[in-house]
Scaffold this motif. Structure first.
Motif, PDB file in Angstrom:
ATOM      1  N   ASP A 149      11.388  46.113 -15.952  1.00 59.37           N
ATOM      2  CA  ASP A 149      10.583  46.242 -14.823  1.00 59.37           C
ATOM      3  C   ASP A 149       9.477  47.337 -14.881  1.00 59.37           C
ATOM      4  OD1 ASP A 149      12.050  48.560 -14.814  1.00 59.37           O
ATOM      5  OD2 ASP A 149      13.062  48.263 -12.621  1.00 59.37           O
ATOM      6  N   GLY A 150       9.263  47.779 -16.134  1.00 59.72           N
ATOM      7  CA  GLY A 150       8.447  48.935 -16.428  1.00 59.72           C
ATOM      8  C   GLY A 150       8.942  50.267 -16.453  1.00 59.72           C
ATOM      9  N   SER A 151      10.301  50.442 -16.302  1.00 63.89           N
ATOM     10  CA  SER A 151      10.988  51.757 -16.344  1.00 63.89           C
ATOM     11  C   SER A 151      11.957  51.666 -17.553  1.00 63.89           C
ATOM     12  CB  SER A 151      11.796  51.978 -15.211  1.00 63.89           C
ATOM     13  OG  SER A 151      12.621  51.043 -14.845  1.00 63.89           O
ATOM     14  N   TYR A 152      12.451  52.849 -17.812  1.00 65.87           N
ATOM     15  CA  TYR A 152      13.519  52.785 -19.182  1.00 65.87           C
ATOM     16  C   TYR A 152      14.222  54.314 -19.040  1.00 65.87           C
ATOM     17  CZ  TYR A 152       9.500  55.193 -21.174  1.00 65.87           C
ATOM     18  OH  TYR A 152       8.270  56.119 -21.486  1.00 65.87           O
ATOM     19  N   ASN A 153      15.246  54.487 -19.834  1.00 68.98           N
ATOM     20  CA  ASN A 153      16.116  55.572 -19.972  1.00 68.98           C
ATOM     21  C   ASN A 153      15.616  55.932 -21.281  1.00 68.98           C
ATOM     22  OD1 ASN A 153      17.295  54.605 -17.590  1.00 68.98           O
ATOM     23  ND2 ASN A 153      19.191  55.972 -18.035  1.00 68.98           N
ATOM     24  N   ASN A 154      15.071  57.129 -21.485  1.00 68.87           N
ATOM     25  CA  ASN A 154      14.798  57.622 -22.995  1.00 68.87           C
ATOM     26  C   ASN A 154      15.686  58.468 -23.586  1.00 68.87           C
ATOM     27  OD1 ASN A 154      13.058  57.686 -25.128  1.00 68.87           O
ATOM     28  ND2 ASN A 154      11.689  59.478 -24.529  1.00 68.87           N
ATOM     29  N   TRP A 155      16.454  57.653 -24.272  1.00 71.50           N
ATOM     30  CA  TRP A 155      17.517  58.427 -25.322  1.00 71.50           C
ATOM     31  C   TRP A 155      18.147  59.434 -24.354  1.00 71.50           C
ATOM     32  CZ3 TRP A 155      18.472  55.337 -28.915  1.00 71.50           C
ATOM     33  CH2 TRP A 155      17.408  54.839 -29.498  1.00 71.50           C
ATOM     34  N   ASP A 156      19.068  59.086 -23.348  1.00 72.71           N
ATOM     35  CA  ASP A 156      19.945  59.886 -22.610  1.00 72.71           C
ATOM     36  C   ASP A 156      21.295  59.875 -23.638  1.00 72.71           C
ATOM     37  OD1 ASP A 156      18.433  59.436 -20.637  1.00 72.71           O
ATOM     38  OD2 ASP A 156      19.718  58.218 -19.452  1.00 72.71           O
ATOM     39  N   GLY A 157      21.693  61.083 -23.431  1.00 73.83           N
ATOM     40  CA  GLY A 157      23.012  61.623 -24.304  1.00 73.83           C
ATOM     41  C   GLY A 157      22.669  63.256 -24.496  1.00 73.83           C
ATOM     42  N   PRO A 158      23.703  63.650 -25.364  1.00 78.11           N
ATOM     43  CA  PRO A 158      24.673  62.822 -26.132  1.00 78.11           C
ATOM     44  C   PRO A 158      25.999  62.554 -25.387  1.00 78.11           C
ATOM     45  CG  PRO A 158      24.997  65.161 -26.454  1.00 78.11           C
ATOM     46  CD  PRO A 158      23.944  64.990 -25.507  1.00 78.11           C
ATOM     47  N   TYR A 159      26.573  61.347 -26.081  1.00 76.52           N
ATOM     48  CA  TYR A 159      27.714  60.928 -25.476  1.00 76.52           C
ATOM     49  C   TYR A 159      28.739  60.517 -26.574  1.00 76.52           C
ATOM     50  CZ  TYR A 159      25.198  59.621 -21.256  1.00 76.52           C
ATOM     51  OH  TYR A 159      24.274  59.768 -20.318  1.00 76.52           O
ATOM     52  N   PRO A 160      30.210  60.907 -26.501  1.00 77.35           N
ATOM     53  CA  PRO A 160      30.996  60.505 -27.292  1.00 77.35           C
ATOM     54  C   PRO A 160      31.026  59.090 -28.212  1.00 77.35           C
ATOM     55  CG  PRO A 160      32.002  61.532 -25.635  1.00 77.35           C
ATOM     56  CD  PRO A 160      30.751  61.462 -25.240  1.00 77.35           C
ATOM     57  N   SER A 161      30.977  59.018 -29.097  1.00 72.38           N
ATOM     58  CA  SER A 161      31.154  57.686 -29.923  1.00 72.38           C
ATOM     59  C   SER A 161      32.525  56.941 -29.580  1.00 72.38           C
ATOM     60  CB  SER A 161      31.471  57.984 -31.375  1.00 72.38           C
ATOM     61  OG  SER A 161      31.751  56.517 -32.302  1.00 72.38           O
ATOM     62  N   GLY A 162      32.025  55.546 -29.049  1.00 71.50           N
ATOM     63  CA  GLY A 162      33.183  54.872 -28.588  1.00 71.50           C
ATOM     64  C   GLY A 162      33.372  54.751 -26.910  1.00 71.50           C
ATOM     65  N   GLU A 163      33.032  55.879 -26.291  1.00 73.88           N
ATOM     66  CA  GLU A 163      33.187  55.864 -24.961  1.00 73.88           C
ATOM     67  C   GLU A 163      32.111  55.007 -23.871  1.00 73.88           C
ATOM     68  OE1 GLU A 163      32.342  59.472 -21.719  1.00 73.88           O
ATOM     69  OE2 GLU A 163      33.735  60.020 -23.448  1.00 73.88           O
ATOM     70  N   GLU A 164      32.639  54.435 -22.969  1.00 74.79           N
ATOM     71  CA  GLU A 164      31.713  53.486 -22.166  1.00 74.79           C
ATOM     72  C   GLU A 164      31.010  54.407 -21.291  1.00 74.79           C
ATOM     73  OE1 GLU A 164      32.611  49.021 -21.016  1.00 74.79           O
ATOM     74  OE2 GLU A 164      33.743  50.160 -20.118  1.00 74.79           O
ATOM     75  N   ILE A 165      29.681  54.166 -21.105  1.00 68.69           N
ATOM     76  CA  ILE A 165      28.889  55.095 -20.213  1.00 68.69           C
ATOM     77  C   ILE A 165      28.296  54.409 -18.979  1.00 68.69           C
ATOM     78  CG2 ILE A 165      27.193  56.902 -19.983  1.00 68.69           C
ATOM     79  CD1 ILE A 165      29.462  57.564 -21.691  1.00 68.69           C
ATOM     80  N   THR A 166      28.374  54.779 -17.816  1.00 71.32           N
ATOM     81  CA  THR A 166      27.897  53.781 -16.692  1.00 71.32           C
ATOM     82  C   THR A 166      26.264  54.315 -16.490  1.00 71.32           C
ATOM     83  OG1 THR A 166      29.950  53.568 -15.785  1.00 71.32           O
ATOM     84  CG2 THR A 166      28.012  53.515 -14.382  1.00 71.32           C
ATOM     85  N   PHE A 167      25.672  53.298 -16.179  1.00 69.50           N
ATOM     86  CA  PHE A 167      24.096  53.814 -15.840  1.00 69.50           C
ATOM     87  C   PHE A 167      23.791  52.882 -14.591  1.00 69.50           C
ATOM     88  CE2 PHE A 167      24.340  54.497 -20.539  1.00 69.50           C
ATOM     89  CZ  PHE A 167      23.773  55.791 -20.761  1.00 69.50           C
ATOM     90  N   ASN A 168      23.294  53.571 -13.976  1.00 68.06           N
ATOM     91  CA  ASN A 168      22.812  52.799 -12.534  1.00 68.06           C
ATOM     92  C   ASN A 168      21.184  52.584 -12.359  1.00 68.06           C
ATOM     93  OD1 ASN A 168      25.369  53.273 -11.592  1.00 68.06           O
ATOM     94  ND2 ASN A 168      24.710  55.472 -10.900  1.00 68.06           N
TER      95      ASN A 168
END
Length: 575
Positions: free
Chosen positions: A494-513
């Motif tokens: 829709d013209g927007s994006y998250n530009n490389w959010d992190g760091p997060y542990p490998s294998g962990e499921e992350i919630t984005f809104n």
């Protein structure tokens, strides 16, 4: 008659018992060093060392002025083994000499005034400085050439003594040769002496000197000796090593020639006594070989200083050629001659012990890693005298950390390194204290560096139908094969994006809104990258958003979700 015969027989026995045997004087009534010279004189083949390789014809090597025999100087009789000297020469091994030889020859041919020669001089200067010596460049200009002698000084502890003992070699080479034996071997001996003896104290001052301009006619040493004479320096003995690393067989490797003038024979006598006392560690027989003016020791003779030259027994057939390389040397022979020089220097300058080096360091850290990844290691050591410590890491890939510190005794220090290539490496650490006492190297810490693999494709879960203005929750997760932390790039379409959010542990499921303000069909795309920037494949999720008008839109949305959940084929038809 019988009585006269008996008297004659007794007289003959007496005469025979007092006559020298095979031309040798009775050792009870003669100088044992002179006796030794007679015993080994058959080993001297009369060969002289070669002339400097690039000497101009008009440069004349001056004959020494002082030829007066000194029986022994400076009134120091060597009669027993010194445990400190054993300790010193046991730490002088093939690896130490090889390391210096590799460093020196890496500059290539080192003719005087060349860039390679200047770089080699800087290397020697930095080594001396790292050992805590007083270091200086001795710049000279002579006979149309200019260069730099490198001098490191260890000041003696006896404030009433002005005696100076000097060990030297030349670090320049001829233009077409890497100069491993001529005279990388002598330079390595000087560097090893500086490294080891910097950890001890001596009654008398020691100078470690590397000369330039030898191959042009002993130019650097001539200017140095002249300056020392003009300054009134009390240089008692000079030990010059020039070509000390070549032997064709074990017999040749058991002899070492020493060139001397009459005034300097006492130094040869001293080194001969050292060779006998420490024969089990040296395995060398001294061959006094007379006068030769072909190396830097002769410059000191010109100015009435006592000096000798150590020189290989069998002449190196590869000298002054491109084949004067380490592979054509006898490394162990070079090491043993270096030990002899260092032992003689230690004895004459009267070694003492003041500082106890640190204990062997202990290194810990990962045993596996990824190419291009910064990896941290930890080290500690104990210093018995509670001196501050410095650590140097040898990373096993041709790189060293330099000296890091200071740290307190037993304090845990850390250092990081990036291994650029996939391989296995052995890391080791050395500690030194603020008095320049150096520990032995730590045990090797083995690490395996593997390929940095891309993260696996992320998995996106979340609603497939939505209405505008409502915050939506999406879960995104991926696994990295190397277990690195991950960063996520999310394109919301829709013209927007998250530009490389992190760091997060490998294998962990992350919630984005995310909230959509317009209705329509959207394709959400997600990608993952690791700490080193390697990006994996992307995943996508399709979403249909209804524009909110009435409460009935919400009811319709829920109805659509239920229908599609029962008939999944409709999902593909809608999108």
């Amino acid at each position: 008659m019988k009585q006269k015969i008996m008297i004659l027989f007794i007289c003959l026995i007496f005469l025979i018992s007092t006559m020298p045997i095979f031309g040798l004087a009775d050792e009870r009534f003669s100088d044992p060093n002179d006796n030794y010279r007679l015993k080994v004189q058959y080993l001297n083949d009369g060969r002289l060392p070669p002339n400097p390789g690039e000497m101009k014809d008009y440069i004349i090597l001056k004959n020494p002025v002082n030829q007066e025999k000194i029986e022994y100087s400076p009134n120091r009789i060597i009669t027993s083994i010194n445990e400190l000297i054993i300790e010193i020469i046991q730490n002088l091994d093939d690896d130490l000499i090889l390391g210096y030889l590799e460093d020196i020859t890496a500059f290539g041919p080192r003719p005087t005034e060349s860039e390679a020669c200047q770089q080699a001089g800087e290397y020697i200067y930095n080594e001396f400085e790292s050992y805590g010596l007083e270091v200086r460049y001795d710049d000279w200009t002579y006979s149309g050439y200019s260069g730099n002698n490198i001098e490191g000084t260890k000041i003696g502890t006896n404030e009433t003594s002005d005696a100076i003992y000097l060990i030297c070699a030349h670090y320049d080479s001829v233009s077409n040769s890497p100069g491993a034996d001529d005279d990388g071997s002598g330079t390595a001996a000087v560097l090893a002496a500086a490294y080891l003896l910097s950890q001890y104290e001596f009654n008398h001052t020691i100078r470690f000197v590397a000369f330039d301009g030898e191959e042009q006619g002993l130019l650097g040493s001539h200017e140095y000796a002249e300056e020392a004479s003009n300054n009134g320096d009390n240089i008692v003995a000079v030990l010059n090593g020039d070509m000390i690393g070549y032997a064709e067989d074990s017999e040749q490797a058991s002899y070492i020639k020493i060139y001397e003038d009459s005034a300097s024979e006492w130094i040869t006598d001293a080194t001969q006594e050292i060779s006998q006392l420490y024969f089990d560690y040296l395995g060398l027989t001294i061959v006094p070989s007379g006068v030769a003016y072909n190396s830097d020791h002769a410059s000191f003779w010109t100015y009435d200083f006592n000096a000798i030259m150590y020189h290989e027994y069998e002449f190196n057939q590869y000298y002054h050629s491109p084949q004067d390389i380490i592979e054509n040397m006898d490394l162990n022979y070079s090491t043993r001659v270096s030990k002899l020089m260092v032992a003689t220097l230690s004895e004459l300058s009267e070694v003492q012990i003041v500082n106890t080096p640190p204990d062997k360091p202990i290194i810990t850290g990962p045993t596996t890693g990824v190419e291009g990844e910064e990896i941290t290691f930890y080290v500690s050591a104990t210093d018995a005298e509670e001196h501050n410590l410095y650590y140097q890491f040898d990373w096993g890939d041709g790189n060293k950390s330099g000296w890091l510190g200071p740290f307190q005794s037993d304090e845990i220090a850390e250092a990081s390194h990036i291994f650029e290539e996939i391989s296995e490496y052995d890391i080791k650490v050395q500690a030194k204290d603020e008095k320049y006492g150096k520990s032995e190297w730590s045990d090797n810490h083995h690490i395996i560096i593997v390929e940095n693999l891309a993260p696996e494709k992320p998995i996106i879960t979340g609603p497939t139908f939505a209405i505008t203005g409502k915050e939506l929750n999406f879960k995104i997760g991926a696994t990295d094969p190397n277990d690195q932390d991950l960063y996520y790039y999310i394109f919301w379409d829709d013209g927007s994006y998250n530009n490389w959010d992190g760091p997060y542990p490998s294998g962990e499921e992350i919630t984005f809104n995310h909230t959509y303000t317009k209705g329509g069909s959207f394709t959400i795309i997600a990608k993952a990258k690791d700490d080193l920037g390697k990006t994996g494949n992307q995943d996508h999720l399709k979403l249909f958003v209804l524009k909110t008008r009435t409460q009935s839109d919400t009811i319709i949305l829920k109805l659509l979700e239920k229908i599609i959940s029962r008939f999944p084929i409709l999902y593909n038809i809608i999108y």
